[in-house]
Design a protein around this motif. Structure first.
Motif, PDB file in Angstrom:
ATOM      1  N   ALA A 195       1.833 -58.193  32.940  1.00 17.93           N
ATOM      2  CA  ALA A 195       2.130 -56.995  33.731  1.00 17.93           C
ATOM      3  C   ALA A 195       3.349 -56.263  33.192  1.00 17.93           C
ATOM      4  O   ALA A 195       3.413 -55.028  33.213  1.00 17.93           O
ATOM      5  CB  ALA A 195       2.345 -57.367  35.198  1.00 17.93           C
ATOM      6  N   ALA A 196       4.335 -57.016  32.684  1.00 15.54           N
ATOM      7  CA  ALA A 196       5.514 -56.384  32.101  1.00 15.54           C
ATOM      8  C   ALA A 196       5.201 -55.739  30.754  1.00 15.54           C
ATOM      9  O   ALA A 196       5.727 -54.684  30.424  1.00 15.54           O
ATOM     10  CB  ALA A 196       6.622 -57.429  31.938  1.00 15.54           C
ATOM     11  N   LEU A 197       4.330 -56.364  29.984  1.00 13.28           N
ATOM     12  CA  LEU A 197       3.955 -55.813  28.680  1.00 13.28           C
ATOM     13  C   LEU A 197       3.090 -54.554  28.817  1.00 13.28           C
ATOM     14  O   LEU A 197       3.143 -53.666  27.971  1.00 13.28           O
ATOM     15  CB  LEU A 197       3.196 -56.865  27.866  1.00 13.28           C
ATOM     16  N   ASP A 198       2.293 -54.494  29.889  1.00 10.20           N
ATOM     17  CA  ASP A 198       1.395 -53.358  30.105  1.00 10.20           C
ATOM     18  C   ASP A 198       1.462 -52.921  31.564  1.00 10.20           C
ATOM     19  O   ASP A 198       0.701 -53.400  32.399  1.00 10.20           O
ATOM     20  CB  ASP A 198      -0.047 -53.736  29.723  1.00 10.20           C
ATOM     21  N   VAL A 231      11.323 -58.925  30.482  1.00 14.33           N
ATOM     22  CA  VAL A 231      11.809 -59.459  31.753  1.00 14.33           C
ATOM     23  C   VAL A 231      10.923 -58.906  32.868  1.00 14.33           C
ATOM     24  O   VAL A 231      10.767 -57.702  32.997  1.00 14.33           O
ATOM     25  CB  VAL A 231      13.279 -59.048  32.016  1.00 14.33           C
ATOM     26  N   PRO A 232      10.286 -59.767  33.662  1.00 16.82           N
ATOM     27  CA  PRO A 232       9.446 -59.288  34.736  1.00 16.82           C
ATOM     28  C   PRO A 232      10.200 -58.373  35.688  1.00 16.82           C
ATOM     29  O   PRO A 232      11.405 -58.508  35.906  1.00 16.82           O
ATOM     30  CB  PRO A 232       9.027 -60.603  35.450  1.00 16.82           C
ATOM     31  N   ALA A 233       9.467 -57.417  36.246  1.00 14.71           N
ATOM     32  CA  ALA A 233      10.097 -56.420  37.138  1.00 14.71           C
ATOM     33  C   ALA A 233      10.694 -57.070  38.364  1.00 14.71           C
ATOM     34  O   ALA A 233      10.200 -58.039  38.900  1.00 14.71           O
ATOM     35  CB  ALA A 233       9.034 -55.401  37.563  1.00 14.71           C
ATOM     36  N   ARG A 234      11.787 -56.507  38.809  1.00 11.04           N
ATOM     37  CA  ARG A 234      12.406 -56.954  40.049  1.00 11.04           C
ATOM     38  C   ARG A 234      11.972 -56.033  41.178  1.00 11.04           C
ATOM     39  O   ARG A 234      11.858 -54.839  41.025  1.00 11.04           O
ATOM     40  CB  ARG A 234      13.938 -56.921  39.929  1.00 11.04           C
TER      41      ARG A 234
END
Length: 381
Positions: A314-317, A377-380
């Motif tokens: 999800a972070a990459l796309d 880094v995954p979204a916060r």
């Protein structure tokens, strides 16, 4: 206010849809076992029917995921689960193998369509890792209820009861989706990157997840049969399946808690290796305790690892296309797993499944090795 992935109405709907769409992850041992013991099919034939369901899900996901931004999600998800309910209901009414095969394929196409849009909605949320962990926990609760209740129902009513149960689950998901499937429009600030090529890291991660799913399905489909055929007793094997369901409540919340404490790449590298170790425990030991230990924790490894993989993708796309293809990633491996496992068992016995798991784990590790994703880094929320 409309239902969204950021309020609990929308999240509850996504939980139900995830449980229905991922029913194979919960039910595969019982599914294949019932086809063998209740319908008199051999392992290869039983695995083949489960594989047809998964092939349908893969095909649907591969078609839907790139188009998920443009599809009316609520209507399509509702229709998908409704068609899957009808198909599974039909399986419970017939005994002809060809018709059962066609209905399994139809159910897979319909459920895969609904699940792909469900995962796309999760991927477009403010914190995809945490929301995927949430729906994963719901799947764990569903697994406990399924393993506690459904085998008893099948024993009392007969083999078709399994497919009527599947039909009921899909029908319930269709009703819930019709009422409250969330708005899947991209949140403000995440509209970039919705077109163009996906990064190479996405494709490699997808291949690694598929390898893990292959091992998961290949082993999980015959988990119940291994215990039964080695004489551990119906009650003992049923106890393992129930315990497995309770263990599966742990990995999703744990993955959410450890979201920013573990490097996703480390988790992805360790997951396949642990899978292989547990597969060897189940298949190489002739005593109950190692078999039970491997079986109880086997699915948990996939749940925990996949949560980190989902957040990373999800972070990459940010468009949701990659995570919308999650059913394809998972089920393209899972589709091959039951029939591959059935063929291996038919030719070489259960012990060979463990060695196959080791080889597949090596392929998964090779896919996860590239370092491009390290800085993501995954979204916060």
């Amino acid at each position: 206010m409309g239902s969204t992935s950021e309020n609990w109405g929308g999240r509850a709907t996504l939980m139900v849809a995830h449980c229905a769409g991922m029913v194979d992850l919960v039910a595969l041992p019982v599914w294949v076992g019932v086809l063998i013991s209740g319908y008199g099919l051999d392992p290869q034939q039983a695995g083949g029917l489960a594989t047809l369901f998964l092939i349908g899900a893969v095909s649907a996901s591969a078609f839907v995921a790139p188009r998920s931004n443009r599809m009316p999600a609520r209507a399509v998800v509702t229709a998908g689960f409704a068609v899957a309910a009808a198909a599974f209901g039909g399986v419970g009414l017939v005994n002809d193998y060809a018709i059962m095969a066609l209905l399994h394929l139809t159910a897979g196409l319909a459920a895969g369509t609904a699940l792909s849009l469900t995962h796309a909605a999760v991927g477009r949320s403010g914190n995809p890792h945490r929301l995927f962990a949430t729906v994963g926990f719901a799947l764990g609760v569903f697994a406990v209820l399924f393993m506690v209740g459904v085998p008893k129902i099948v024993t009392s009513v007969g083999a078709p009861a399994l497919f009527w149960t599947f039909a009921s689950v899909m029908a319930f998901a269709a009703c819930v989706a019709a009422i409250g499937f969330p708005d899947t429009r991209l949140p403000t600030g995440r509209t970039h990157g919705t077109n163009g090529k996906l990064p190479r890291a996405v494709w490699l991660a997808a291949a690694g997840i598929s390898c893990m799913a292959l091992t998961q399905a290949m082993m999980f489909a015959f988990l119940e049969r291994i215990g039964a055929d080695r004489g551990y007793g119906t009650a003992a094997v049923a106890g393992v399946l129930i315990a497995l369901g309770f263990v599966n409540l742990i990995p999703a919340p744990l993955a959410a808690f450890l979201q920013r404490r573990l490097n996703p790449r480390t988790v992805l590298l360790c997951g396949p290796l642990l899978q292989a170790v547990l597969a060897l425990l189940m298949t190489q030991s002739q005593s109950f305790v190692p078999y039970a230990a491997g079986a109880m924790f086997f699915a948990a490894v996939m749940i925990f690892t996949h949560t980190f993989a989902f957040g990373l993708l999800a972070a990459l796309d940010p468009s949701g296309r990659a995570v919308g293809a999650t059913p394809a990633m998972v089920m393209i491996g899972a589709a091959v797993g039951p029939i591959l496992g059935g063929t291996i068992v038919k030719l070489s016995g259960y012990s060979s499944l463990g060695f196959a798991a080791v080889l597949i784990a090596a392929c998964a590790v090779a896919c996860f090795l590239p370092r491009r994703s390290d800085n993501v880094v995954p979204a916060r929320s």
